[in-house]
Design an enzyme around this catalytic site. Structure first.
Site, mmCIF file in Angstrom:
data_model
loop_
_atom_site.group_PDB
_atom_site.id
_atom_site.type_symbol
_atom_site.label_atom_id
_atom_site.label_comp_id
_atom_site.label_asym_id
_atom_site.label_seq_id
_atom_site.Cartn_x
_atom_site.Cartn_y
_atom_site.Cartn_z
ATOM 1 N N ASP A 187 0.826 -1.170 0.127
ATOM 2 C CA ASP A 187 -0.165 0.028 -0.053
ATOM 3 C C ASP A 187 0.911 1.117 0.107
ATOM 4 O O ASP A 187 1.550 1.456 0.986
ATOM 5 C CB ASP A 187 -0.839 -0.065 1.285
ATOM 6 C CG ASP A 187 -1.902 1.077 1.441
ATOM 7 O OD1 ASP A 187 -1.541 2.275 0.755
ATOM 8 O OD2 ASP A 187 -2.910 1.044 2.336
ATOM 9 N N ASP A 246 -5.892 7.335 -4.894
ATOM 10 C CA ASP A 246 -6.097 8.670 -4.838
ATOM 11 C C ASP A 246 -7.032 8.903 -3.143
ATOM 12 O O ASP A 246 -6.733 9.497 -2.489
ATOM 13 C CB ASP A 246 -7.182 9.325 -5.681
ATOM 14 C CG ASP A 246 -6.998 11.101 -5.862
ATOM 15 O OD1 ASP A 246 -6.441 11.512 -5.154
ATOM 16 O OD2 ASP A 246 -7.837 11.439 -6.709
ATOM 17 N N GLY A 301 -5.758 1.450 -13.296
ATOM 18 C CA GLY A 301 -6.761 1.097 -12.503
ATOM 19 C C GLY A 301 -7.992 1.547 -13.379
ATOM 20 O O GLY A 301 -8.163 1.127 -14.440
#
Ligand code: ADP
Length: 171
Positions: A11, A35, A120
């Site tokens: 992460d 984001d 993504g």
């Protein structure tokens, strides 16, 4: 050159680096994916600052503080939305990496972490995006002392394997 690159699974909000790169959108007002994770981890002060910045065109960068993140800086960059490959997407994605690395130098950043920008919600094909990320970074670090360490944070095993394969090919 090889030893200045690190590929990890994890992460990005947890990375202990001077700067993390955010795959933002042109509004800089937060969103989903990486984001959203960065805004949640940094706290509401981040949104206050990015609201003042007022937006960012595709391929460019804007720098904010990291607030509650371990990273001192967040380099916000806006990746292209994949539209089949004929809308200058590859150049725009290359600009994201180049401009983020330049912004890092301007802020005295020695260690930086990147997510896989545009792969993504923006649907850029992962392998091609990875080639662009690693090629642009290689070119940059060959001619710049800083950042000294570049970490590519892969979210999941598929990204990790792709980054490892492309790295072996390119470096
Ligand atoms: P984009 O809109 O640029 O495609 P996304 O946030 O949808 O941005 O996805 C970019 C990449 O970030 C994807 O590969 C996604 O798996 C990855 N990602 C999502 N959350 C995190 C996270 N917390 N840390 C690192 N990478 C993440």
């Amino acid at each position: 050159m090889k030893e200045r690159i690190k590929i990890v699974e994890g992460d990005i909000t947890e990375q202990e680096v001077d700067a993390i790169v955010n795959a933002a959108n042109t509004s800089l007002l937060g969103g989903g994916g990486v984001d959203g994770a960065i805004h949640r981890a940094a706290g509401p002060e981040l949104l206050e600052e990015t609201r003042k910045i007022g937006g960012c065109p595709t391929g460019e960068t804007r720098v904010s503080k990291g607030y509650r993140l371990p990273a001192r800086w967040v380099i916000h960059t806006v990746g292209p939305v994949w539209a089949g490959g004929h809308k200058n997407e590859e150049n725009l994605l290359a600009n994201c990496y180049k401009n983020s690395l330049r912004a890092a130098v301007e802020h005295g950043v020695k260690t930086i972490a990147f997510p896989s920008i545009s792969t993504g919600v923006y649907r850029f094909p992962l392998e091609r995006a990875t080639e662009i990320a690693l090629t642009e970074t290689k070119k940059f670090i060959e001619t710049n002392e800083n950042p000294d360490k570049v970490v590519f944070v892969c979210f999941g095993e598929k990204a990790l394997n792709t980054y490892r394969e492309v790295f072996e090919r390119i470096y």
